[in-house]
Design a protein around this motif. Structure first.
Motif, PDB file in Angstrom:
ATOM      1  N   TRP A  18     -61.815  -2.406  24.234  1.00  0.00           N
ATOM      2  CA  TRP A  18     -61.421  -1.221  23.457  1.00  0.00           C
ATOM      3  C   TRP A  18     -61.204  -1.589  21.992  1.00  0.00           C
ATOM      4  N   PHE A  19     -60.505  -2.683  21.772  1.00  0.00           N
ATOM      5  CA  PHE A  19     -60.239  -3.115  20.398  1.00  0.00           C
ATOM      6  C   PHE A  19     -61.542  -3.499  19.696  1.00  0.00           C
ATOM      7  N   ASP A  20     -62.426  -4.203  20.412  1.00  0.00           N
ATOM      8  CA  ASP A  20     -63.707  -4.607  19.830  1.00  0.00           C
ATOM      9  C   ASP A  20     -64.589  -3.411  19.500  1.00  0.00           C
ATOM     10  N   VAL A  21     -64.559  -2.384  20.346  1.00  0.00           N
ATOM     11  CA  VAL A  21     -65.342  -1.171  20.059  1.00  0.00           C
ATOM     12  C   VAL A  21     -64.852  -0.532  18.762  1.00  0.00           C
ATOM     13  N   PHE A  22     -63.553  -0.528  18.563  1.00  0.00           N
ATOM     14  CA  PHE A  22     -63.001   0.037  17.328  1.00  0.00           C
ATOM     15  C   PHE A  22     -63.399  -0.797  16.119  1.00  0.00           C
ATOM     16  N   THR A  23     -63.236  -2.106  16.208  1.00  0.00           N
ATOM     17  CA  THR A  23     -63.463  -2.958  15.033  1.00  0.00           C
ATOM     18  C   THR A  23     -64.936  -3.215  14.751  1.00  0.00           C
ATOM     19  N   ILE A  24     -65.794  -3.102  15.751  1.00  0.00           N
ATOM     20  CA  ILE A  24     -67.204  -3.411  15.514  1.00  0.00           C
ATOM     21  C   ILE A  24     -67.847  -2.401  14.570  1.00  0.00           C
ATOM     22  N   PHE A  25     -67.289  -1.203  14.485  1.00  0.00           N
ATOM     23  CA  PHE A  25     -67.816  -0.223  13.537  1.00  0.00           C
ATOM     24  C   PHE A  25     -67.618  -0.685  12.092  1.00  0.00           C
ATOM     25  N   PHE A  26     -66.518  -1.403  11.836  1.00  0.00           N
ATOM     26  CA  PHE A  26     -66.324  -1.979  10.499  1.00  0.00           C
ATOM     27  C   PHE A  26     -67.374  -3.049  10.224  1.00  0.00           C
ATOM     28  N   LEU A  27     -67.661  -3.869  11.241  1.00  0.00           N
ATOM     29  CA  LEU A  27     -68.687  -4.901  11.089  1.00  0.00           C
ATOM     30  C   LEU A  27     -70.058  -4.281  10.850  1.00  0.00           C
ATOM     31  N   ILE A  28     -70.379  -3.238  11.608  1.00  0.00           N
ATOM     32  CA  ILE A  28     -71.673  -2.574  11.452  1.00  0.00           C
ATOM     33  C   ILE A  28     -71.792  -1.967  10.058  1.00  0.00           C
ATOM     34  N   PHE A  29     -70.728  -1.334   9.584  1.00  0.00           N
ATOM     35  CA  PHE A  29     -70.740  -0.780   8.229  1.00  0.00           C
ATOM     36  C   PHE A  29     -70.934  -1.883   7.197  1.00  0.00           C
ATOM     37  N   PHE A  30     -70.174  -2.967   7.321  1.00  0.00           N
ATOM     38  CA  PHE A  30     -70.259  -4.088   6.387  1.00  0.00           C
ATOM     39  C   PHE A  30     -71.663  -4.694   6.385  1.00  0.00           C
ATOM     40  N   LEU A  31     -72.233  -4.905   7.569  1.00  0.00           N
ATOM     41  CA  LEU A  31     -73.581  -5.468   7.646  1.00  0.00           C
ATOM     42  C   LEU A  31     -74.620  -4.505   7.078  1.00  0.00           C
ATOM     43  N   GLY A  32     -74.393  -3.213   7.263  1.00  0.00           N
ATOM     44  CA  GLY A  32     -75.294  -2.227   6.660  1.00  0.00           C
ATOM     45  C   GLY A  32     -75.277  -2.294   5.142  1.00  0.00           C
ATOM     46  N   VAL A  33     -74.085  -2.443   4.570  1.00  0.00           N
ATOM     47  CA  VAL A  33     -73.970  -2.566   3.115  1.00  0.00           C
ATOM     48  C   VAL A  33     -74.638  -3.856   2.642  1.00  0.00           C
ATOM     49  N   LEU A  34     -74.394  -4.961   3.360  1.00  0.00           N
ATOM     50  CA  LEU A  34     -75.031  -6.230   2.996  1.00  0.00           C
ATOM     51  C   LEU A  34     -76.553  -6.135   3.080  1.00  0.00           C
ATOM     52  N   LEU A  35     -77.047  -5.497   4.124  1.00  0.00           N
ATOM     53  CA  LEU A  35     -78.493  -5.363   4.291  1.00  0.00           C
ATOM     54  C   LEU A  35     -79.087  -4.494   3.190  1.00  0.00           C
ATOM     55  N   TYR A  36     -78.404  -3.426   2.831  1.00  0.00           N
ATOM     56  CA  TYR A  36     -78.879  -2.576   1.745  1.00  0.00           C
ATOM     57  C   TYR A  36     -78.963  -3.376   0.439  1.00  0.00           C
ATOM     58  N   GLY A  37     -77.909  -4.121   0.129  1.00  0.00           N
ATOM     59  CA  GLY A  37     -77.900  -4.934  -1.079  1.00  0.00           C
ATOM     60  C   GLY A  37     -78.951  -6.031  -1.040  1.00  0.00           C
ATOM     61  N   ALA A  38     -79.114  -6.667   0.110  1.00  0.00           N
ATOM     62  CA  ALA A  38     -80.113  -7.730   0.242  1.00  0.00           C
ATOM     63  C   ALA A  38     -81.521  -7.174   0.086  1.00  0.00           C
TER      64      ALA A  38
END
Length: 168
Positions: A92-112
Motif C-alpha cells: 500500500w505504501f509503495d503504491v502511494f510513493t511509486i507515483f512520485f517516482l513515476i512523476f520524477f522519472l517522467g520529468v527526467l525523461l522529458y529533460g533528457a
C-alpha cells in the motif's frame, strides 16, 4: 491480474534483468580506463580522454543499472518503520510513493529527451580539451530513464497484485 499486465511484468523484468546483469560488468570498464589514466600519467604523456571516458562509463553504469536496482529492491530506503510492516502494508505504501517516482522519472525523461535532441541537432560537444560529442551519453540517459520508468510501472503492478492477494 489481466494477462497483458502479467506479460508486461514478465517482459520488462526480463529485459531489465538482462541489461542490469550485463551492465554490472561496466565496473571493469571504468577500472580499466582509470588504470590506463594512472599508468599514462606516471610513465607517458597524460591522456586527455580518460577522465571524461570514465565519467561517461560511470553514467552508463548507474543509469542503466537503475532499473535492475529497482527490480531487486536494492535501492536506498529509509525504513525506520517500513521494515516491520506486513507485505500488504508495504505494498500500500509503495503504491502511494511509486507515483512520485513515476512523476520524477517522467520529468527526467522529458529533460533528457529535450537535451538529447538539442545535442544531436547542434552537434553539442563537451567543453573539455578532448571535446567528445555529447549525444551518445545523452541517448544512454534517455534509454536508462525509459527503462526505469517501465520498471517503476512494473513494480506498481506487482504491488497492486500483492494488495489483491495475488501471487506473481
Amino acid at each position: 491480474m489481466p494477462p497483458f499486465v502479467n506479460g508486461y511484468i514478465r517482459f520488462v523484468d526480463a529485459v531489465n534483468y538482462r541489461i542490469g546483469r550485463a551492465v554490472m560488468y561496466g565496473i571493469f570498464v571504468m577500472v580499466a580506463i582509470l588504470l590506463w589514466s594512472s599508468i599514462s600519467k606516471a610513465f607517458f604523456l597524460p591522456s586527455l580522454w580518460t577522465l571524461e571516458a570514465a565519467q561517461f562509463a560511470m553514467v552508463a553504469y548507474y543509469i542503466l543499472g537503475g532499473p535492475y536496482s529497482i527490480q531487486l529492491d536494492a535501492h536506498v530506503r529509509m525504513d525506520l518503520f517500513y521494515g516491520n510492516w506486513s507485505a500488504r502494508k508495504k505494498a500500500w505504501f509503495d503504491v502511494f510513493t511509486i507515483f512520485f517516482l513515476i512523476f520524477f522519472l517522467g520529468v527526467l525523461l522529458y529533460g533528457a529527451y529535450d537535451s538529447t535532441s538539442y545535442a544531436i541537432q547542434y552537434g553539442e560537444r563537451s567543453a573539455s580539451a578532448w571535446r567528445p560529442y555529447m549525444w551518445p551519453i545523452k541517448v544512454v540517459m534517455c534509454i536508462g530513464f525509459s527503462l526505469m520508468l517501465l520498471q517503476a510501472v512494473s513494480e506498481l503492478f506487482k504491488d497492486i497484485a500483492r494488495i489483491r492477494g495475488e501471487d506473481l
